[in-house]
Design a protein around this motif. Structure first.
Motif, PDB file in Angstrom:
ATOM      1  N   VAL A 323      49.183  50.821  25.406  1.00  0.00           N
ATOM      2  CA  VAL A 323      49.929  51.352  26.558  1.00  0.00           C
ATOM      3  C   VAL A 323      49.532  50.567  27.809  1.00  0.00           C
ATOM      4  O   VAL A 323      50.366  50.252  28.656  1.00  0.00           O
ATOM      5  CB  VAL A 323      49.641  52.859  26.750  1.00  0.00           C
ATOM      6  N   GLY A 324      48.236  50.237  27.881  1.00  0.00           N
ATOM      7  CA  GLY A 324      47.735  49.477  29.027  1.00  0.00           C
ATOM      8  C   GLY A 324      48.363  48.101  29.128  1.00  0.00           C
ATOM      9  O   GLY A 324      48.588  47.585  30.220  1.00  0.00           O
ATOM     10  N   ILE A 327      52.553  49.245  30.060  1.00  0.00           N
ATOM     11  CA  ILE A 327      52.922  49.870  31.325  1.00  0.00           C
ATOM     12  C   ILE A 327      51.728  50.042  32.242  1.00  0.00           C
ATOM     13  O   ILE A 327      51.907  50.274  33.416  1.00  0.00           O
ATOM     14  CB  ILE A 327      53.630  51.230  31.111  1.00  0.00           C
ATOM     15  N   ASN A 328      50.516  49.966  31.684  1.00  0.00           N
ATOM     16  CA  ASN A 328      49.319  49.915  32.521  1.00  0.00           C
ATOM     17  C   ASN A 328      49.280  51.000  33.588  1.00  0.00           C
ATOM     18  O   ASN A 328      49.184  50.724  34.777  1.00  0.00           O
ATOM     19  CB  ASN A 328      49.277  48.505  33.164  1.00  0.00           C
ATOM     20  N   PRO A 329      49.321  52.264  33.163  1.00  0.00           N
ATOM     21  CA  PRO A 329      49.288  53.337  34.169  1.00  0.00           C
ATOM     22  C   PRO A 329      47.906  53.437  34.809  1.00  0.00           C
ATOM     23  O   PRO A 329      46.909  53.058  34.178  1.00  0.00           O
ATOM     24  CB  PRO A 329      49.567  54.596  33.328  1.00  0.00           C
ATOM     25  N   PRO A 330      47.833  53.952  36.029  1.00  0.00           N
ATOM     26  CA  PRO A 330      46.523  54.094  36.677  1.00  0.00           C
ATOM     27  C   PRO A 330      45.733  55.279  36.130  1.00  0.00           C
ATOM     28  O   PRO A 330      44.543  55.384  36.383  1.00  0.00           O
ATOM     29  CB  PRO A 330      46.876  54.339  38.150  1.00  0.00           C
ATOM     30  N   SER A 357      41.424  46.233  25.634  1.00  0.00           N
ATOM     31  CA  SER A 357      42.323  46.098  26.779  1.00  0.00           C
ATOM     32  C   SER A 357      42.480  44.636  27.195  1.00  0.00           C
ATOM     33  O   SER A 357      41.521  43.864  27.154  1.00  0.00           O
ATOM     34  CB  SER A 357      41.778  46.909  27.955  1.00  0.00           C
ATOM     35  N   VAL A 359      43.132  43.680  30.274  1.00  0.00           N
ATOM     36  CA  VAL A 359      42.381  43.585  31.526  1.00  0.00           C
ATOM     37  C   VAL A 359      41.061  44.342  31.352  1.00  0.00           C
ATOM     38  O   VAL A 359      41.062  45.531  31.042  1.00  0.00           O
ATOM     39  CB  VAL A 359      43.173  44.195  32.697  1.00  0.00           C
ATOM     40  N   LYS A 360      39.957  43.635  31.521  1.00  0.00           N
ATOM     41  CA  LYS A 360      38.649  44.266  31.398  1.00  0.00           C
ATOM     42  C   LYS A 360      38.206  44.797  32.766  1.00  0.00           C
ATOM     43  O   LYS A 360      38.695  44.366  33.806  1.00  0.00           O
ATOM     44  CB  LYS A 360      37.613  43.264  30.871  1.00  0.00           C
ATOM     45  N   VAL A 364      39.058  43.261  37.524  1.00  0.00           N
ATOM     46  CA  VAL A 364      39.750  43.806  38.704  1.00  0.00           C
ATOM     47  C   VAL A 364      38.820  44.693  39.520  1.00  0.00           C
ATOM     48  O   VAL A 364      37.770  45.132  39.037  1.00  0.00           O
ATOM     49  CB  VAL A 364      40.990  44.651  38.299  1.00  0.00           C
ATOM     50  N   ASP A 365      39.227  44.965  40.754  1.00  0.00           N
ATOM     51  CA  ASP A 365      38.503  45.942  41.574  1.00  0.00           C
ATOM     52  C   ASP A 365      38.519  47.288  40.851  1.00  0.00           C
ATOM     53  O   ASP A 365      39.482  47.611  40.146  1.00  0.00           O
ATOM     54  CB  ASP A 365      39.217  46.134  42.923  1.00  0.00           C
ATOM     55  N   HIS A 368      41.549  49.425  40.666  1.00  0.00           N
ATOM     56  CA  HIS A 368      42.682  48.976  39.851  1.00  0.00           C
ATOM     57  C   HIS A 368      42.483  49.225  38.361  1.00  0.00           C
ATOM     58  O   HIS A 368      43.322  48.853  37.555  1.00  0.00           O
ATOM     59  CB  HIS A 368      42.962  47.487  40.091  1.00  0.00           C
ATOM     60  N   TYR A 369      41.332  49.799  37.999  1.00  0.00           N
ATOM     61  CA  TYR A 369      41.075  50.069  36.578  1.00  0.00           C
ATOM     62  C   TYR A 369      41.488  51.513  36.284  1.00  0.00           C
ATOM     63  O   TYR A 369      41.240  52.403  37.085  1.00  0.00           O
ATOM     64  CB  TYR A 369      39.590  49.858  36.266  1.00  0.00           C
ATOM     65  N   PRO A 370      42.138  51.744  35.144  1.00  0.00           N
ATOM     66  CA  PRO A 370      42.643  53.096  34.896  1.00  0.00           C
ATOM     67  C   PRO A 370      41.551  54.161  34.767  1.00  0.00           C
ATOM     68  O   PRO A 370      40.431  53.879  34.371  1.00  0.00           O
ATOM     69  CB  PRO A 370      43.404  52.972  33.575  1.00  0.00           C
TER      70      PRO A 370
ATOM     71  N   MET B 168      46.022  40.440  42.266  1.00  0.00           N
ATOM     72  CA  MET B 168      45.137  41.377  41.575  1.00  0.00           C
ATOM     73  C   MET B 168      44.134  40.674  40.667  1.00  0.00           C
ATOM     74  O   MET B 168      42.997  41.100  40.537  1.00  0.00           O
ATOM     75  CB  MET B 168      45.967  42.364  40.754  1.00  0.00           C
ATOM     76  N   GLN B 177      42.202  35.506  43.351  1.00  0.00           N
ATOM     77  CA  GLN B 177      42.021  36.958  43.277  1.00  0.00           C
ATOM     78  C   GLN B 177      41.637  37.539  44.635  1.00  0.00           C
ATOM     79  O   GLN B 177      40.747  37.032  45.309  1.00  0.00           O
ATOM     80  CB  GLN B 177      40.935  37.320  42.240  1.00  0.00           C
ATOM     81  N   LEU B 238      57.824  46.993  36.476  1.00  0.00           N
ATOM     82  CA  LEU B 238      56.518  47.606  36.690  1.00  0.00           C
ATOM     83  C   LEU B 238      55.446  46.540  36.916  1.00  0.00           C
ATOM     84  O   LEU B 238      55.515  45.451  36.347  1.00  0.00           O
ATOM     85  CB  LEU B 238      56.122  48.461  35.478  1.00  0.00           C
ATOM     86  N   GLY B 240      51.892  47.796  37.293  1.00  0.00           N
ATOM     87  CA  GLY B 240      50.760  48.395  36.581  1.00  0.00           C
ATOM     88  C   GLY B 240      49.521  48.429  37.444  1.00  0.00           C
ATOM     89  O   GLY B 240      49.367  47.631  38.371  1.00  0.00           O
ATOM     90  N   ALA B 241      48.634  49.370  37.112  1.00  0.00           N
ATOM     91  CA  ALA B 241      47.428  49.584  37.912  1.00  0.00           C
ATOM     92  C   ALA B 241      46.569  48.327  38.003  1.00  0.00           C
ATOM     93  O   ALA B 241      45.985  48.033  39.042  1.00  0.00           O
ATOM     94  CB  ALA B 241      46.601  50.720  37.311  1.00  0.00           C
ATOM     95  N   SER B 242      46.466  47.577  36.903  1.00  0.00           N
ATOM     96  CA  SER B 242      45.654  46.358  36.890  1.00  0.00           C
ATOM     97  C   SER B 242      46.541  45.126  36.770  1.00  0.00           C
ATOM     98  O   SER B 242      46.078  44.042  36.427  1.00  0.00           O
ATOM     99  CB  SER B 242      44.674  46.368  35.698  1.00  0.00           C
ATOM    100  N   SER B 244      48.835  44.592  34.478  1.00  0.00           N
ATOM    101  CA  SER B 244      49.095  44.147  33.101  1.00  0.00           C
ATOM    102  C   SER B 244      50.342  44.791  32.496  1.00  0.00           C
ATOM    103  O   SER B 244      50.576  44.662  31.290  1.00  0.00           O
ATOM    104  CB  SER B 244      47.878  44.377  32.204  1.00  0.00           C
ATOM    105  N   ALA B 245      51.159  45.457  33.312  1.00  0.00           N
ATOM    106  CA  ALA B 245      52.421  45.974  32.780  1.00  0.00           C
ATOM    107  C   ALA B 245      53.257  44.805  32.273  1.00  0.00           C
ATOM    108  O   ALA B 245      53.314  43.754  32.921  1.00  0.00           O
ATOM    109  CB  ALA B 245      53.182  46.740  33.855  1.00  0.00           C
ATOM    110  N   ASN B 264      40.404  38.823  23.446  1.00  0.00           N
ATOM    111  CA  ASN B 264      40.491  39.864  22.426  1.00  0.00           C
ATOM    112  C   ASN B 264      40.795  39.235  21.069  1.00  0.00           C
ATOM    113  O   ASN B 264      40.968  38.026  20.952  1.00  0.00           O
ATOM    114  CB  ASN B 264      41.586  40.877  22.798  1.00  0.00           C
ATOM    115  N   MET B 326      56.884  53.954  22.975  1.00  0.00           N
ATOM    116  CA  MET B 326      56.265  54.311  24.252  1.00  0.00           C
ATOM    117  C   MET B 326      57.266  54.512  25.351  1.00  0.00           C
ATOM    118  O   MET B 326      57.245  55.514  26.042  1.00  0.00           O
ATOM    119  CB  MET B 326      55.334  53.185  24.699  1.00  0.00           C
TER     120      MET B 326
END
Lengths: 398, 398
Positions: A323-324, A327-330, A357, A359-360, A364-365, A368-370, B168, B177, B238, B240-242, B244-245, B264, B326
């Motif tokens: 999902v990350g 759509i990468n939701p917060p 993931s 994005v590790k 990111v700040d 910005h990480y979920p 980001m 960044q 989108l 995304g929070a990081s 990655s959407a 990964n 999803m």
């Protein structure tokens, strides 16, 4: 008196002047409960002064009342405004496989009554309408509420509902596919009808009253026997072209895995659902054991049960990493019976998300990480969210 | 004369009266190109009569011109309205790893110039600004355009851009960044700045001019060396929070699979990207072969190459079935170098989607089953979409 206010409220909510400032303010109050003038201004895009003037008018006509804000910061407590609880009521109904459950809430977001009724499986839409009507009549009589105060009925349905009001597929409710939901129910209920899937209603409950309060973008994952979910984008739970948005439990994680009840192989549900945990525990103990007992004994410290929940968390975290990457939701809300294990489930879930993931954490700040959070409502969220549909005025069937 | 119209257009586009009907009409024209009165009414929610009156005014002041609709139905050709091509220009710039590419379009959606410049890798934001300024000056001189006619510059960046305008993460553009994109570029360019990731710009190009024309909800999958994508919900790609959407290529499909360049294991990209196809072909032939040659020879009928593309299509279809579980978009656009194979790629992709999809074709009406379509722009989509950001007035950095 109350009836007069209700008519005025209905006139505003269901009238044509959607763009008028007063309707915007009333909808903001209806959708968000007790809010400050600034919050209303932010939500509506109106000037603070315009909002103040409108609120003063609405208070004079008794539609709005003032109260202390629930979560005031330090210093002077902020004043919050809310629709007058006496201005109207709404109903949320859950149409489950063998049970219909109804709650009544007022327009100030307070739940005032709750009733569950068993029904024979494979009931028809007309039967559902009659059961709901009967339940509402019973509850309204019991609580001395007038049916005239009822501004709308929201339904949480075990099936996806298209924006045109038709049931898109019927798995839990056989024979409902293609049913025009409003056409089937409105003649009996004689009220505006709102409907969405169970999971989308659950997400709305978390958004309006629960762990996603204040968040317009999040993903809900419910770990019950079935693993279900919802994807909320800009405050709206997605339905999807075929009604499968949010079916995170049926992502195929291993195409050569065991058969799933859905007919595919290796769905995520098979590795992180309550069914998986129950089956593993039964294999281990040599007898079946209820899932809530597994969760309770894990919380008490039994290592084997802890490991099972950790395994489920790990699988769920891998699923959410997908999902990350899409759509990468917060925010992720983890709910359902397994979520009762709290950090025993969430810690391995977070670690597994991070492992898989794209994005590790260090990329990111921190902002910005979920964030991963246990849901507030591990029971009755669908029904509450169904009432929320009416209050938020979303998924109305016209 | 043209400059006067441009000032008027800028006044409307960048003024404060976002809710005013004339601004709504101008933005609909700017965002959609040549459209009929009815389409504008639908897009803006304004009454048809209001739209007609506004269009008449705008024609008198030369901001709008009339033309025959591009796709008229049978019978009388519909009249379409468009912003006057002379009313303004916009620039789209792609900031790639070792190249900066710039296109110029007019506000009637015509591309009028195009220029690609090599740059040394690891260039700074200031360097990027200077290269773009130089390219724009060159192109505007060459085509006798006034810099004053330029209403905004859109950037397609090899990195995600947060809504606040900060980069980001920086993978392709090291050191970027945290850069405030507008702050870094506006002083040199002195124009409104818009920016989004490469993939989101590519999606916008398909939405405005290409295979997703008329669709507000779709998922783009680009099968190049990198497998990238974009998720468009209600007309908005989108982030995304990081950031990655849309990173569908980095869904982990096999946690025990080979290492991916992202760090990964078993990412989707490794099974359906151009790199996979090239590597398999090289192993088979005993020498390396360009991907476009593989695609061409598959189209000509060579079985081995066909099988490789079918394998890639199958993997991509499985990946998209996850997207289906999803967000379940009604439309998938398949783009990138491998999409040049057309049905050789798409047929196995569709079959694999159906196999792994939670909702099967027979579960829903045909209209509710997703459509798979090859993208229109297999090259230069990012740059075109960057210009589209300006025309759609989306992702403006303020």
């Amino acid at each position: 008196m109350a009836n007069m206010i209700t008519s005025e409220l209905e006139g505003l909510l269901y009238g044509r002047e959607l763009d008028s400032p007063v309707v915007k303010v009333v909808r903001a109050l209806s959708g968000h409960g007790a809010v400050s003038t600034s919050q209303i201004a932010r939500n509506t895009g109106l000037a603070r002064s315009t909002v103040s003037t409108i609120l003063a008018d609405l208070k004079r006509s008794n539609l709005v009342v003032e109260m202390e804000a629930r979560n005031p910061g330090p210093g002077r407590p902020a004043v919050a405004h809310s629709l007058n609880p006496e201005a109207g009521t709404c109903v949320g109904a859950l149409l489950d496989v063998d049970e219909i459950r109804v709650i009544v809430a007022d327009v100030a977001h307070n739940v005032v009554a709750d009733l569950a009724m068993p029904v024979e499986r494979e009931y028809s839409p007309t039967k559902a309408a009659r059961v709901v009507k009967h339940a509402v009549d019973t509850l309204y009589k019991e609580h001395s509420l007038a049916y005239a105060s009822l501004i709308g009925i929201g339904f949480a349905v075990s099936a996806p509902i298209a924006p045109d009001g038709r049931v898109m597929r019927s798995s839990a409710l056989p024979g409902w596919q293609g049913t025009d939901f409003r056409e089937a129910l409105e003649p009996v209920l004689q009220k505006p009808i709102f409907a969405d899937s169970e999971s989308n209603c659950a997400a709305l409950a978390e958004m309006m009253w629960g762990a996603a309060s204040g968040s317009d973008n999040f993903v809900l994952l419910k770990l019950n026997q079935a693993v279900s979910g919802a994807v909320v984008v800009d405050g709206k739970a997605l339905v999807g072209a075929s009604g499968s948005a949010g079916e995170v439990g049926h992502i195929v994680v291993d195409p050569h895995g065991p058969l799933c009840r859905c007919g595919n192989r290796g769905c995520l549900e098979l590795y992180c659902g309550a069914g998986f945990v129950a089956k593993m525990a039964a294999d281990w103990l040599g007898r079946s054991i209820p899932v809530d007992e597994i969760v309770a004994r894990a919380v008490q410290g039994e290592t084997g049960f802890r490991r099972l929940l950790a395994d489920a968390g790990e699988a769920a975290g891998r699923g959410l990493s997908m999902v990350g990457a899409m759509i990468n939701p917060p925010l992720f809300i983890i709910s359902g019976i397994l979520a009762g294990a709290g950090e025993l489930l969430l810690a391995p879930l977070r670690a597994s998300y991070e492992k898989h993931s794209f994005v590790k954490r260090d990329d990111v700040d921190e902002a910005h990480y979920p964030v991963f959070r246990v849901g507030k409502f591990l029971d009755n969220d669908n029904c509450l969210g169904a009432a929320g549909l009416v209050l938020r005025h979303s998924s109305r069937l016209k």
